[in-house]
Design a protein around this motif. Structure first.
Motif, PDB file in Angstrom:
ATOM      1  N   ARG A   1       0.601  13.388  28.869  1.00 21.96           N
ATOM      2  CA  ARG A   1       1.029  12.341  29.807  1.00 21.96           C
ATOM      3  C   ARG A   1       1.796  12.962  30.982  1.00 21.96           C
TER       4      ARG A   1
ATOM      5  N   ASP B   1       1.204  11.048  34.466  1.00 21.81           N
ATOM      6  CA  ASP B   1       1.988   9.808  34.394  1.00 21.81           C
ATOM      7  C   ASP B   1       3.455  10.078  34.699  1.00 21.81           C
TER       8      ASP B   1
ATOM      9  N   GLU C   1       3.430  -4.277  25.061  1.00 14.88           N
ATOM     10  CA  GLU C   1       2.942  -3.367  26.096  1.00 14.88           C
ATOM     11  C   GLU C   1       4.032  -2.367  26.480  1.00 14.88           C
ATOM     12  N   LEU C   2       5.288  -2.852  26.538  1.00 12.32           N
ATOM     13  CA  LEU C   2       6.413  -1.970  26.845  1.00 12.32           C
ATOM     14  C   LEU C   2       7.351  -1.917  25.649  1.00 12.32           C
TER      15      LEU C   2
ATOM     16  N   ARG D   1       1.186  -0.123  19.262  1.00  7.18           N
ATOM     17  CA  ARG D   1       0.571   0.413  20.483  1.00  7.18           C
ATOM     18  C   ARG D   1       1.535   1.363  21.181  1.00  7.18           C
ATOM     19  N   ASP D   2       0.977   2.178  22.092  1.00  3.53           N
ATOM     20  CA  ASP D   2       1.796   3.114  22.861  1.00  3.53           C
ATOM     21  C   ASP D   2       2.384   2.371  24.057  1.00  3.53           C
ATOM     22  N   CYS D   3       3.677   2.529  24.287  1.00  2.00           N
ATOM     23  CA  CYS D   3       4.318   1.926  25.456  1.00  2.00           C
ATOM     24  C   CYS D   3       3.602   2.412  26.714  1.00  2.00           C
ATOM     25  N   ALA D   4       3.295   1.482  27.612  1.00  2.00           N
ATOM     26  CA  ALA D   4       2.528   1.819  28.818  1.00  2.00           C
ATOM     27  C   ALA D   4       3.324   2.695  29.781  1.00  2.00           C
TER      28      ALA D   4
END
Ligand code: ZN
Length: 199
Positions: A124, A127, A68-69, A56-59
């Motif tokens: 991003r 962000d 998640e991270l 997954r992509d780091c939040a």
């Protein structure tokens, strides 16, 4: 002689979409895999399925990981004051390999490209601005390609970050025109980072 059919043709078509592989080399790769079905093809397929399911992509930064991270964002030994902005995860990995940077990253996921209709909200960028406002960031280091799109993106980011008051710098000469960071050797990356200049 009949060419490959059905499933094999589908596989070749998918492989041909990988960077660096055209239809000819995709065909060769698939033939090789089919010859090594048990030793290579099956384990490769299983590893791909597992990786696709767990990555997954780091939040925070957009790096790849399984949580998640990512490991960089959760590493307490890394400086939170400096954020290095890169186009892609490959560039982040190249910078990590050089060992020259001990801050944190922000992966844009591309560069602004009016021709391809890629705008700030497709990357991003919002962000990044929010991250700089919300955290104790003192410097944003732009490590973007020396292409027209890369430099357009750098100027856009410098403007977008100006109201936050954060220092914005850019990697010095050393990133070749049209060259991407992951093709540079470690010494060149380290030198470019050390000699960064105010944007
Ligand atoms: Zn991260």
């Amino acid at each position: 002689m009949a060419g490959p059919q059905g499933e094999i043709e589908t596989l070749i078509g998918l492989m041909a979409r990988l960077p660096g592989l055209g239809p000819r080399s995709a065909r060769r790769a698939v033939l090789h895999l089919l010859k090594k079905r048990d030793l290579l093809m099956a384990p490769l397929a299983a590893a791909m399925a597992r990786t696709a399911a767990t990555t997954r992509d780091c939040a925070i930064c957009g790096n790849l990981g399984s949580d998640e991270l990512c490991g960089i964002c959760t590493d307490p030994k890394r400086s939170t004051g400096e954020i290095c902005v890169v186009e892609d995860v490959a560039d982040l990995w190249a910078l990590e390999q050089s060992g020259a940077f001990r801050g944190r990253y922000h992966v844009l996921g591309g560069t602004l490209s009016p021709l391809d209709a890629v705008g700030p909200d497709d990357l991003r960028i919002p962000d990044l601005v929010a991250r700089v406002i919300d955290t104790s960031t003192t410097e944003v280091i732009l490590a973007l390609p020396a292409t027209v799109d890369g430099q357009t993106t750098a100027h856009y980011l410098a403007d977008a970050l100006a109201p936050t008051g954060v220092a914005v710098s850019s990697l010095a000469q050393g990133v070749p025109v049209g060259g991407e960071l992951d093709y540079l050797d470690e010494g060149t990356i380290t030198a470019a980072l050390r000699a960064r200049r105010r944007f």
